[in-house]
Design an enzyme around this catalytic site. Structure first.
Site, PDB file in Angstrom:
ATOM      1  N   HIS A 173     -92.119 -44.195  17.996  1.00  0.00           N
ATOM      2  CA  HIS A 173     -93.376 -44.823  18.382  1.00  0.00           C
ATOM      3  C   HIS A 173     -94.182 -45.259  17.162  1.00  0.00           C
ATOM      4  O   HIS A 173     -94.967 -46.212  17.244  1.00  0.00           O
ATOM      5  CB  HIS A 173     -94.190 -43.868  19.252  1.00  0.00           C
ATOM      6  CG  HIS A 173     -93.630 -43.731  20.629  1.00  0.00           C
ATOM      7  ND1 HIS A 173     -93.279 -44.816  21.389  1.00  0.00           N
ATOM      8  CD2 HIS A 173     -93.347 -42.637  21.375  1.00  0.00           C
ATOM      9  CE1 HIS A 173     -92.811 -44.397  22.558  1.00  0.00           C
ATOM     10  NE2 HIS A 173     -92.841 -43.088  22.568  1.00  0.00           N
TER      11      HIS A 173
ATOM     12  N   CYS B 104     -77.048 -61.853  29.487  1.00  0.00           N
ATOM     13  CA  CYS B 104     -78.137 -60.909  29.227  1.00  0.00           C
ATOM     14  C   CYS B 104     -77.700 -59.770  28.307  1.00  0.00           C
ATOM     15  O   CYS B 104     -78.454 -58.844  28.062  1.00  0.00           O
ATOM     16  CB  CYS B 104     -78.706 -60.341  30.526  1.00  0.00           C
ATOM     17  SG  CYS B 104     -77.555 -59.314  31.452  1.00  0.00           S
TER      18      CYS B 104
END
Length: 540
Positions: free
Chosen positions: A188, A501
């Site tokens: 993070h 994808c």
């Protein structure tokens, strides 16, 4: 001049003075304790204090990071309230009679290992939550909560590592770039550094020393290098590279709102792959034309039990509403192999990639499947929804799916629940079997999406999770490219569109090849949308 090589996280080139800060060593050792109640109390007190700190971080970061990015701290708070994490620590204290700090170390290692075993980068980001939370607990337990020393003037900030909380505490004006000894691309801290636009490098290792504090340095976020005490020639070269990079970034931003049209006039849709509702904002920030792959399995993986219809409905509705009419392709449950939910543990398999996974689970457990389909169809009235089914290998599977959909829509009609009658149904082409019968499959669905990760794995007979075989895994292998070409031809023969994808979609060296084959759309990670748009506009 000293050049340290690391891993690039956030691109950008900055030149400035180096400011080095190393977190104090906590000296955690294993100890057997007599008074386990005292250690349990230490853990509970530390846990409660950490929760309070995270609440404060959330409140202080929302104004300039937004709710989505600040939700990192909510996720970490939830981990501190997670019964499994708490039980693990308590068990180490009560049954193994370990000191609280060492019990937290073991919990950090165990839960990090569990998330690391999942191949997907989105799930690996939870390793950052585990480590950040555990590190916060350990600082409290060891009395090592001293304030970080922050630079008072613009500089390149270097340390052993940074947590998400550290990043939030920065004065952005004084941090030109970040360099760490350790760290993770999916942590993070790295995510927030990207959000705040701070050029960053991780993994410089033990060669990143405190003695470099105050030295002139160049942080190259493109090559992953930190150059300390550059000579005159290097400095001039890097200043030129810095200027070129900044001009390139300005040019990419000018592509927002532009069409993805080749020089020959062919339009190629560019979509984004995401794994959560939060990912929508990033996709929109980079001006994606839609969501080419929403990985719904993460709703299951992050839940403590099977998510309810209402829980799923709310998530799908949020995604569709945020996309404001842009296409959203949601893939149904794709558990199995590297993606596991704690409450769903099928029997151990020798070849899980070839086993009980993806649509096979949905068809074998129609109750779970119907719950997801009800949520999807209910949400369909709030946007432009396509539903995609993974790992299809036969026409019979599609017909089974359609039978279940008819049951679901009949129930919705009976309950007077509104849903869109225009939902398009598509399938993933991920196996050689699907490629070879793609002509027949195309007659049953509205679109194809080629998943090059699994297609490459099955075509080349290479386990993509085996690190020893990384050099053999080639998503643009001639055999794989031929498989793509066959699929495109059969899709277009039936009058349906086809996109890619998988990871290959982001390989800009082969964008021209995909266009030549006739691919209608490419779906990539959000940060690759603008570079891909630029590449498409340069193609013939």
């Amino acid at each position: 001049m000293v050049t340290l090589k690391g891993t690039k996280v956030v691109s950008g080139i900055v030149i400035g003075r180096l400011f080095v800060y190393m977190h104090p060593d906590k000296h955690i050792s294993r100890a057997t304790v007599e008074d386990t109640d005292a250690q349990l109390k230490l853990f509970e007190d530390a846990r409660n204090k950490a929760i309070s700190q995270l609440e404060e971080l959330y409140d202080s970061s929302v104004p300039y990071l937004g709710e989505t990015n600040a939700s990192i701290f909510v996720a970490q708070e939830m981990l501190l309230e997670d019964g499994k994490y708490i039980s693990f620590v308590r068990k180490q204290i009560e049954e193994s009679r370990l000191n609280a700090a060492y019990a937290v170390v073991l919990a950090s290692d165990e839960f990090s290992r569990l998330f690391t075993s999942i191949e997907d980068k989105y799930m690996q980001s939870h390793v950052a939550d585990v480590r950040d939370v555990s590190e916060r607990l350990l600082r409290i337990l060891c009395g090592a909560e001293g304030e970080m020393v922050l630079p008072q003037e613009p500089c390149i900030y270097a340390s052993d590592d940074f947590s998400a909380g550290d990043i939030v505490g920065f004065n952005r004006d004084n941090v030109l770039g970040l360099a760490t000894m350790f760290g993770s691309q999916v942590s993070h801290a790295s995510i927030l550094a990207g959000t705040m636009g701070i050029p960053s490098i991780i993994g410089l290792g033990q060669e990143m020393l405190s003695i470099y504090d105050g030295r002139c340095a160049i942080l190259d976020g493109q090559s992953g290098e930190l150059i300390i005490d550059p000579d005159k020639k290097t400095l001039e070269r890097m200043k030129k590279k810095q200027k070129e990079y900044e001009e390139h970034q300005k040019m990419l931003l000018l592509l927002k709102g532009k069409n993805n049209i080749t020089r020959g006039g062919k339009y190629i849709n560019v979509y984004a792959n995401i794994g959560s509702a939060e990912g929508v904002e990033t996709a929109l920030m980079y001006d994606a034309g839609g969501i080419g792959l929403f990985r719904s399995e993460f709703i299951y993986i992050e839940s403590l039990t099977y998510p309810t219809e209402e829980e799923q409905f709310n998530i799908y509705r949020e995604v569709l509403e945020k996309m404001r009419g842009r296409k959203v392709i949601i893939r149904t449950l794709d558990l199995g192999t590297d993606k596991q939910a704690s409450y769903f543990r099928p029997e151990k398999e020798n070849n899980p990639a070839l086993g009980y996974r993806a649509v096979r689970i949905s068809l074998a457990q129609p109750g779970i499947f119907k719950t997801q389909l009800r949520a999807l169809f209910r949400a369909s009235v709030f946007g432009n929804l396509d539903i995609m089914f993974p790992l299809i290998i036969s026409v019979e599977e599609i017909r089974q799916i359609k039978d279940i959909i008819r049951e679901v829509t009949a129930e919705l009609d009976s309950d007077n629940i509104e849903y869109s009658r225009d939902v398009r149904l598509g399938i993933m082409i991920e196996t050689p079997a699907a490629v070879m019968i793609s002509e027949e499959l195309a007659g049953e669905v509205d679109f194809f999406s080629i998943g090059t990760n699994d297609l490459t794995q099955f075509t080349l007979a290479i386990d993509r999770q085996n690190p020893k075989l990384e050099t053999y895994f080639n998503s643009i292998h001639p055999a794989v490219m031929k498989m793509i070409e066959i699929t495109v031809n059969n899709a277009h023969k039936a009058g349906i569109p086809v996109d890619i994808c998988g990871e290959a979609a982001a390989d800009l060296t082969h964008t021209q090849d995909f266009i030549n084959m006739g691919i209608d759309a490419l779906s990539v990670a959000p940060n690759m949308v603008l570079p891909l748009r630029k590449k498409i506009r340069e193609c013939d």
